[in-house]
Design a protein around this motif. Structure first.
Motif, short mmCIF file in Angstrom:
data_model
loop_
_atom_site.label_atom_id
_atom_site.label_comp_id
_atom_site.label_asym_id
_atom_site.label_seq_id
_atom_site.Cartn_x
_atom_site.Cartn_y
_atom_site.Cartn_z
N GLU A 276 19.00 15.35 -17.83
CA GLU A 276 18.89 14.76 -16.50
C GLU A 276 19.62 15.55 -15.41
O GLU A 276 19.68 15.12 -14.26
N VAL A 277 20.18 16.72 -15.73
CA VAL A 277 20.82 17.55 -14.71
C VAL A 277 19.76 18.16 -13.80
O VAL A 277 18.77 18.70 -14.27
N PHE A 278 19.99 18.09 -12.48
CA PHE A 278 19.08 18.75 -11.55
C PHE A 278 19.79 19.81 -10.71
O PHE A 278 19.14 20.61 -10.05
N ASP A 279 21.11 19.81 -10.71
CA ASP A 279 21.88 20.74 -9.88
C ASP A 279 22.94 21.40 -10.74
O ASP A 279 23.65 20.73 -11.50
N SER A 280 23.06 22.73 -10.65
CA SER A 280 24.08 23.45 -11.41
C SER A 280 24.69 24.52 -10.53
O SER A 280 24.01 25.16 -9.73
N LYS A 281 26.02 24.69 -10.69
CA LYS A 281 26.75 25.67 -9.87
C LYS A 281 27.78 26.38 -10.74
O LYS A 281 28.47 25.75 -11.55
N ASP A 282 27.89 27.68 -10.54
CA ASP A 282 29.00 28.46 -11.06
C ASP A 282 30.02 28.52 -9.93
O ASP A 282 29.88 29.29 -8.98
N VAL A 283 31.06 27.68 -10.02
CA VAL A 283 32.00 27.52 -8.92
C VAL A 283 32.98 28.69 -8.84
O VAL A 283 33.49 29.03 -7.77
N GLY A 284 33.26 29.32 -9.97
CA GLY A 284 34.21 30.43 -9.97
C GLY A 284 35.08 30.36 -11.21
O GLY A 284 34.59 30.06 -12.30
N SER A 285 36.36 30.61 -11.06
CA SER A 285 37.27 30.58 -12.20
C SER A 285 38.51 29.79 -11.84
O SER A 285 38.78 29.49 -10.67
N GLY A 286 39.27 29.44 -12.86
CA GLY A 286 40.51 28.71 -12.68
C GLY A 286 41.36 28.88 -13.90
O GLY A 286 40.89 29.33 -14.95
N VAL A 287 42.62 28.51 -13.80
CA VAL A 287 43.55 28.62 -14.91
C VAL A 287 44.08 27.23 -15.23
O VAL A 287 44.60 26.54 -14.35
N ILE A 288 43.92 26.81 -16.48
CA ILE A 288 44.36 25.50 -16.93
C ILE A 288 45.24 25.69 -18.15
O ILE A 288 44.80 26.25 -19.16
N GLY A 289 46.48 25.25 -18.05
CA GLY A 289 47.39 25.40 -19.18
C GLY A 289 47.56 26.83 -19.62
O GLY A 289 47.75 27.11 -20.81
N GLY A 290 47.49 27.77 -18.66
CA GLY A 290 47.64 29.17 -18.98
C GLY A 290 46.38 29.84 -19.50
O GLY A 290 46.38 31.03 -19.79
N VAL A 291 45.27 29.08 -19.58
CA VAL A 291 43.99 29.61 -20.08
C VAL A 291 43.08 29.89 -18.90
O VAL A 291 42.79 28.99 -18.09
N GLU A 292 42.59 31.13 -18.77
CA GLU A 292 41.66 31.45 -17.70
C GLU A 292 40.28 30.94 -18.08
O GLU A 292 39.79 31.19 -19.18
N CYS A 293 39.65 30.22 -17.13
CA CYS A 293 38.41 29.51 -17.44
C CYS A 293 37.33 29.81 -16.42
O CYS A 293 37.61 30.12 -15.26
N ASP A 294 36.08 29.69 -16.86
CA ASP A 294 34.94 29.61 -15.95
C ASP A 294 34.78 28.15 -15.55
O ASP A 294 34.81 27.26 -16.40
#
Length: 385
Positions: A276-294
């Motif tokens: 049921e997803v109609f919208d998708s975005k690659d927002v960028g990157s971030g760091v959570i708990g020292g882990v670099e994430c997409d």
């Protein structure tokens, strides 16, 4: 759908009639609203009574939408039909979809690529005004335009995470979760909890959750599902032969007790998440708990959700946030995963259940009351703390 305002600001005054609101309409306002807010409440497209036949007087509005789509070829548009509560709910649902599809067909006839358009019907379930007055009902009979994007990169990254997780025969992790509750006064309160999950595909799982109001353990051994309330020393068991996938569906639909991070644990997370997803975005990157994430963001009619995925050779989910749009103040559920382990790094886990000393066996109905993750004063009708 009857005439109305095309204001790009907050919800309109219920005292205005839909015809009065049609006066300030300008195509530029519609385009600006879609460009900045990605959403626009459209009035003025008229249909035959209880039909999806668009009346000829609506042609100028359809021309404007088609012109905007021609001028902005990167846009995609979701057309959502809405009704008031007059009539039967099921018929309203069907009619709202039929009218949205009729608008889509009319735009395609005007040269808009069908691949840039989707249609959906919300029926009477998302009013913007009271249904107790004629003016309010007129406001609820509307078409919602939602500008959306499709990011191949976001879908690729989510697919990579899904494939990686699905390949793991054994998984364990710790988590912290926050479940937002909105009081009748509109105040948001966050119920915080932590726990663990151990999974052995295809048919074993053990999960715990400890919060301020409950200490719960769930165990599945391929034949039986057990729910243990450690704080009340009582447990409930039901037959649930099958896979973890089947258990996830059964717990969610029949018992309303989803496993923590359930959509991330099934054998094909991509399909479960993208339904049921109609919208998708690659927002960028971030760091959570020292882990670099997409950082990826997705939208459906009912919820918006975000996911942060660890970069590198182990693209595991790090944070998952679900926002429920249909409830006041849009409460969120957030789960953050840590200590992700797979394969031989997973500690040996016993998926059999042994009742603690003195534990009482209770029924499903008793479990709903005694082994609840929400205290009584958080439930509808309960006393306020």
């Amino acid at each position: 759908m009857i005439a109305g305002s095309l204001s790009a600001s907050a919800p309109m005054s219920w005292a205005q009639t839909a015809d009065e609101q049609a006066v300030p309409y300008r195509r530029e306002v519609m385009e600006q609203a879609l460009a900045t807010r990605q959403q626009y409440e459209l009035y003025g497209i008229r249909f035959d009574i209880d039909q999806a036949v668009i009346q000829p007087a609506s042609a100028p509005l359809l021309d404007d939408i088609a012109r905007a789509m021609a001028n902005l070829p990167e846009w995609r548009l979701r057309i959502v039909g809405h009704t008031d509560t007059t009539g039967v709910r099921e018929r309203n649902q069907a009619l709202s979809l039929e009218r949205a599809e009729a608008i889509k067909a009319a735009l395609v006839q005007r040269g808009v690529d069908a691949g840039r358009l989707t249609a959906s019907g919300a029926g009477q379930d998302r009013p913007v005004a009271t249904n107790d007055t004629a003016q309010g009902r007129a406001l609820n009979r509307r078409v919602e335009l939602v500008r959306y994007t499709v990011s191949p990169e976001a879908q690729r990254l989510l697919r990579a995470m899904s494939d990686y997780v699905a390949r793991q025969e054994q998984v364990s992790f710790d988590y912290d979760a926050t479940f937002e509750i909105v009081t009748e006064a509109g105040q948001k309160l966050g119920l915080a909890s932590s726990g663990t999950v151990a999974l052995r595909r295809p048919d074993r799982v053990r999960a715990t959750r400890q919060g301020g109001f409950a200490d719960i353990e769930m165990v599945f051994d391929s034949r039986t599902f057990t729910l243990l309330g450690r704080n009340v020393n009582a447990y409930m068991q039901v037959q649930a032969a099958g896979t973890v996938d089947q258990l996830v569906d059964q717990l969610r639909e029949r018992y309303h007790r989803p496993l923590p991070a359930a959509d991330l644990l099934v054998s094909n997370p991509y399909d479960a998440l993208m339904s049921e997803v109609f919208d998708s975005k690659d927002v960028g990157s971030g760091v959570i708990g020292g882990v670099e994430c997409d950082w990826l963001a997705f939208r459906t009619e009912e919820v918006d959700w975000q996911i942060w995925i660890a970069q590198g050779e182990r693209p595991y989910p790090v944070r998952y946030v679900i926002t429920t749009k249909g409830l006041p103040n849009a409460p969120q559920y957030t789960i953050q995963l840590r200590n992700w382990r797979t394969g031989t790094d997973v500690a040996t886990t016993d998926f059999t259940f042994q009742p603690p000393a003195g534990a009482t066996s209770i029924t499903l109905e008793q479990a709903r009351e005694r082994v609840s993750e929400l205290p009584a004063h958080f439930r509808r009708g309960g006393r306020q703390p």
